[in-house]
Design a protein around this motif. Sequence first.
Motif, mmCIF file in Angstrom:
data_model
loop_
_atom_site.group_PDB
_atom_site.id
_atom_site.type_symbol
_atom_site.label_atom_id
_atom_site.label_comp_id
_atom_site.label_asym_id
_atom_site.label_seq_id
_atom_site.Cartn_x
_atom_site.Cartn_y
_atom_site.Cartn_z
ATOM 1 N N LEU A 13 0.820 -1.215 0.000
ATOM 2 C CA LEU A 13 0.000 0.000 0.000
ATOM 3 C C LEU A 13 0.851 1.260 0.000
ATOM 4 C CD1 LEU A 13 -2.923 -0.923 2.421
ATOM 5 C CD2 LEU A 13 -2.886 -0.949 -0.090
ATOM 6 N N ASN A 14 1.975 1.217 0.670
ATOM 7 C CA ASN A 14 2.846 2.389 0.711
ATOM 8 C C ASN A 14 3.339 2.759 -0.687
ATOM 9 O OD1 ASN A 14 4.074 4.408 2.330
ATOM 10 N ND2 ASN A 14 6.035 3.355 2.111
ATOM 11 N N SER A 15 3.484 1.755 -1.551
ATOM 12 C CA SER A 15 3.889 2.014 -2.940
ATOM 13 C C SER A 15 2.732 2.516 -3.788
ATOM 14 C CB SER A 15 4.433 0.733 -3.577
ATOM 15 O OG SER A 15 5.579 0.292 -2.906
ATOM 16 N N ALA A 16 1.493 2.156 -3.407
ATOM 17 C CA ALA A 16 0.330 2.454 -4.247
ATOM 18 C C ALA A 16 -0.447 3.699 -3.831
ATOM 19 C CB ALA A 16 -0.626 1.260 -4.236
ATOM 20 N N LEU A 17 -0.329 4.113 -2.585
ATOM 21 C CA LEU A 17 -1.156 5.207 -2.067
ATOM 22 C C LEU A 17 -0.314 6.428 -1.727
ATOM 23 C CD1 LEU A 17 -3.374 3.176 0.462
ATOM 24 C CD2 LEU A 17 -3.858 3.695 -1.943
ATOM 25 N N SER A 18 -0.969 7.580 -1.750
ATOM 26 C CA SER A 18 -0.269 8.819 -1.398
ATOM 27 C C SER A 18 -0.761 9.380 -0.066
ATOM 28 C CB SER A 18 -0.450 9.854 -2.512
ATOM 29 O OG SER A 18 -1.822 10.152 -2.672
ATOM 30 N N VAL A 19 -1.441 8.558 0.748
ATOM 31 C CA VAL A 19 -1.905 8.997 2.063
ATOM 32 C C VAL A 19 -1.125 8.251 3.143
ATOM 33 C CG1 VAL A 19 -4.222 9.560 1.228
ATOM 34 C CG2 VAL A 19 -3.786 7.296 2.167
ATOM 35 N N THR A 20 -1.204 8.737 4.367
ATOM 36 C CA THR A 20 -0.537 8.100 5.489
ATOM 37 C C THR A 20 -1.202 6.761 5.794
ATOM 38 O OG1 THR A 20 -0.010 10.267 6.417
ATOM 39 C CG2 THR A 20 0.137 8.393 7.901
ATOM 40 N N ILE A 21 -0.393 5.743 6.077
ATOM 41 C CA ILE A 21 -0.883 4.412 6.414
ATOM 42 C C ILE A 21 -0.459 4.099 7.844
ATOM 43 C CG2 ILE A 21 -0.829 1.959 5.820
ATOM 44 C CD1 ILE A 21 0.116 2.926 2.985
ATOM 45 N N TYR A 22 -1.441 3.721 8.653
ATOM 46 C CA TYR A 22 -1.184 3.366 10.049
ATOM 47 C C TYR A 22 -1.507 1.892 10.287
ATOM 48 C CZ TYR A 22 -1.300 8.382 11.176
ATOM 49 O OH TYR A 22 -1.058 9.734 11.237
ATOM 50 N N ASN A 23 -0.834 1.322 11.257
ATOM 51 C CA ASN A 23 -1.213 0.031 11.819
ATOM 52 C C ASN A 23 -1.702 0.337 13.229
ATOM 53 O OD1 ASN A 23 -1.588 -2.585 12.614
ATOM 54 N ND2 ASN A 23 0.576 -3.119 12.665
ATOM 55 N N GLY A 24 -2.919 0.878 13.311
ATOM 56 C CA GLY A 24 -3.473 1.385 14.569
ATOM 57 C C GLY A 24 -3.311 2.892 14.602
ATOM 58 N N ALA A 25 -4.237 3.596 13.977
ATOM 59 C CA ALA A 25 -4.147 5.052 13.875
ATOM 60 C C ALA A 25 -4.263 5.701 15.251
ATOM 61 C CB ALA A 25 -5.251 5.583 12.958
ATOM 62 N N PRO A 26 -3.462 6.731 15.501
ATOM 63 C CA PRO A 26 -3.584 7.437 16.774
ATOM 64 C C PRO A 26 -4.888 8.233 16.825
ATOM 65 C CG PRO A 26 -1.995 8.535 15.345
ATOM 66 C CD PRO A 26 -2.412 7.279 14.652
ATOM 67 N N LEU A 27 -5.364 8.479 18.018
ATOM 68 C CA LEU A 27 -6.562 9.280 18.210
ATOM 69 C C LEU A 27 -6.347 10.661 17.592
ATOM 70 C CD1 LEU A 27 -9.335 9.106 19.557
ATOM 71 C CD2 LEU A 27 -8.301 10.066 21.614
ATOM 72 N N ASN A 28 -7.323 11.128 16.859
ATOM 73 C CA ASN A 28 -7.272 12.436 16.194
ATOM 74 C C ASN A 28 -6.186 12.530 15.129
ATOM 75 O OD1 ASN A 28 -9.435 13.456 17.756
ATOM 76 N ND2 ASN A 28 -8.021 13.828 19.447
ATOM 77 N N GLN A 74 -7.877 1.995 -5.195
ATOM 78 C CA GLN A 74 -6.429 1.806 -5.262
ATOM 79 C C GLN A 74 -5.981 0.668 -4.341
ATOM 80 O OE1 GLN A 74 -5.344 5.815 -4.206
ATOM 81 N NE2 GLN A 74 -5.069 6.430 -6.350
ATOM 82 N N ILE A 75 -6.634 0.538 -3.190
ATOM 83 C CA ILE A 75 -6.321 -0.566 -2.274
ATOM 84 C C ILE A 75 -6.662 -1.891 -2.939
ATOM 85 C CG2 ILE A 75 -7.008 -1.679 -0.106
ATOM 86 C CD1 ILE A 75 -7.349 1.209 1.035
ATOM 87 N N ARG A 76 -7.842 -1.950 -3.550
ATOM 88 C CA ARG A 76 -8.247 -3.188 -4.223
ATOM 89 C C ARG A 76 -7.255 -3.549 -5.326
ATOM 90 N NH1 ARG A 76 -14.119 -4.837 -6.864
ATOM 91 N NH2 ARG A 76 -13.443 -6.901 -7.549
ATOM 92 N N THR A 77 -6.875 -2.578 -6.132
ATOM 93 C CA THR A 77 -5.926 -2.827 -7.216
ATOM 94 C C THR A 77 -4.579 -3.312 -6.675
ATOM 95 O OG1 THR A 77 -6.995 -1.189 -8.626
ATOM 96 C CG2 THR A 77 -4.712 -1.756 -9.161
ATOM 97 N N ALA A 78 -4.132 -2.727 -5.571
ATOM 98 C CA ALA A 78 -2.817 -3.076 -5.015
ATOM 99 C C ALA A 78 -2.785 -4.460 -4.373
ATOM 100 C CB ALA A 78 -2.404 -2.030 -3.980
#
Length: 122
Positions: A13-28, A74-78
Amino acid sequence: MENSIKAAVYTALNSALSVTIYNGAPLNAPLPYVDIDEFSANDWSTKDFTGSRSEMRIHVWHTNRDTCATIMGQIRTALDRVSLTFAGENFTQGQYKSSQSITDVDGVTRHGWVDIEYLSHN
């Protein structure tokens, strides 16, 4: 295995997306972002091998409906029909299962998710 699959998904996903990717997003966490934190696994063994059926629900958070849908595509494609490689597993290929998006309770934020299944054995 969960950490290995998440690491491989993060890399894809890091190669396919231009947004931040979290494994457990922080609050806010600032929008937009993708969160790969939700994971489940079940036994998929037979008499010939030990295996597992794992499913990831990948969450998308954005303020724009169309952009949320684009990121979900994009997630589905990746990840759909793409083999992931990591130590200890002989076969792991993602398969798209479903996706959905809704307006969050705040009335502004768009929340989407994509479900991907992985079958693996060792």
